[in-house]
Motif scaffolding. Structure first.
Motif, PDB file in Angstrom:
ATOM      1  N   PHE A 137      -8.328   4.183   6.434  1.00 17.64           N
ATOM      2  CA  PHE A 137      -8.035   2.889   5.865  1.00 17.64           C
ATOM      3  C   PHE A 137      -8.608   1.833   6.808  1.00 17.64           C
ATOM      4  O   PHE A 137      -8.591   2.037   8.023  1.00 17.64           O
TER       5      PHE A 137
ATOM      6  N   VAL B 226     -11.068   3.337   2.706  1.00 15.49           N
ATOM      7  CA  VAL B 226     -10.227   2.552   1.794  1.00 15.49           C
ATOM      8  C   VAL B 226      -9.971   1.204   2.447  1.00 15.49           C
ATOM      9  O   VAL B 226      -9.341   1.141   3.497  1.00 15.49           O
ATOM     10  N   ARG B 227     -10.505   0.166   1.842  1.00 14.20           N
ATOM     11  CA  ARG B 227     -10.297  -1.168   2.409  1.00 14.20           C
ATOM     12  C   ARG B 227      -9.042  -1.779   1.815  1.00 14.20           C
ATOM     13  O   ARG B 227      -8.906  -1.829   0.588  1.00 14.20           O
ATOM     14  N   VAL B 228      -8.173  -2.262   2.696  1.00 21.88           N
ATOM     15  CA  VAL B 228      -6.937  -2.887   2.218  1.00 21.88           C
ATOM     16  C   VAL B 228      -6.829  -4.292   2.819  1.00 21.88           C
ATOM     17  O   VAL B 228      -7.457  -4.603   3.826  1.00 21.88           O
TER      18      VAL B 228
END
Lengths: 142, 142
Positions: free
Chosen positions: B95, B132-134
């Motif tokens: 992430f 996964v970019r948050v």
DNA sequence: CAACAGTTTAGAATTATTATAATGTAGATT
DNA sequence: AATCTACATTATAATAATTCTAAACTGTTG
């Protein structure tokens, strides 16, 4: 050039002035059958060599980044030394051929939907990207 | 310092001479509970500030890349301007928190095994990486 | 068609990374 | 333990990628 009218409108829609440099860039980027993967360098070369359009590096950077911010281009970072842009801005994944340094789109059938079970409190998922690195069978791995 | 003996052996195993700079680097990198994500900059700062070890930038680059080539570090490229190294070299995903610019390991339960249906003739898969970019929920997307 | 705001441009500045060449040092040899 | 040698480290220069700057230019609006 009826196609350029589309580019002019496209540029207007995103709030960019349709200057001749930008229209040329659009031609190079979007007048294609397939999606286009390129580095800034590739693009400058194409513009000057194929399109005969001498265009300042700064302008290319500025405009590419403007497109990216507006969602007309997508950045794919391979490693610290190689970063591509992709005219296909839909959510999709990539293969990267380490022999030819070529980026290849996956379509949605190539990889099953990614199922993420963890979630980070207070955060939403902006994107999920998969990069599959491939190389010829009889070669030492990176 | 009994722990440093391990580092000296570790370095020898990979064919690197255990100089005091490299041993210090190992301490910073591997004397940890959790895996460590860092940029070259982070590492230089840590070495000089926390460890009081003034170490040449060139040495840090050379040694980090030597570790990477030998498989003791893994590179994760976020975008053209940000590249991390990870002391966790097993196959795993990440992430990336766009608010804090922090990289977070996924463990194998967080994401189902990626099923790749396409295969490219004559090519083998070297790696499969998911990023996964948050970002925080109430923030404009990148 | 004049005026203005946004754009392009060349070149300078900045940043990240790599190369260089002189000096230093780990480890083998004696 | 002194010496040797190949490899490391270092400061600095070189290169590369990207961004900034300030002056000239050009779409667009009225």
């Amino acid at each position: 050039m009826p196609k350029n009218c589309n580019f002019i409108e496209k540029l207007r829609e995103v709030g960019l002035r349709p200057t001749k440099q930008r229209v040329k860039m659009c031609e190079v980027l979007y007048n294609r059958e397939k999606t286009f993967h390129f580095t800034i360098n590739d693009l400058v070369k194409l513009l000057s060599e194929k399109m005969n359009q001498k265009i300042s590096l700064a302008t290319v950077y500025n405009t590419v980044h403007a497109f990216e911010k507006k969602g007309y281009l997508k950045e794919i970072s391979i490693d610290s030394h190689k970063s591509y842009f992709d005219t296909n801005t839909s959510a999709h994944h990539h293969f990267f051929d380490e022999d030819t340094q070529e980026l290849i789109d996956c379509d949605e059938n190539d990889i099953d939907k990614i199922n993420i079970k963890k979630n980070i409190t207070g955060k939403k998922i902006n994107s999920v990207e998969v990069l599959v690195r491939v190389a010829s069978d009889n070669q030492t791995q990176k």
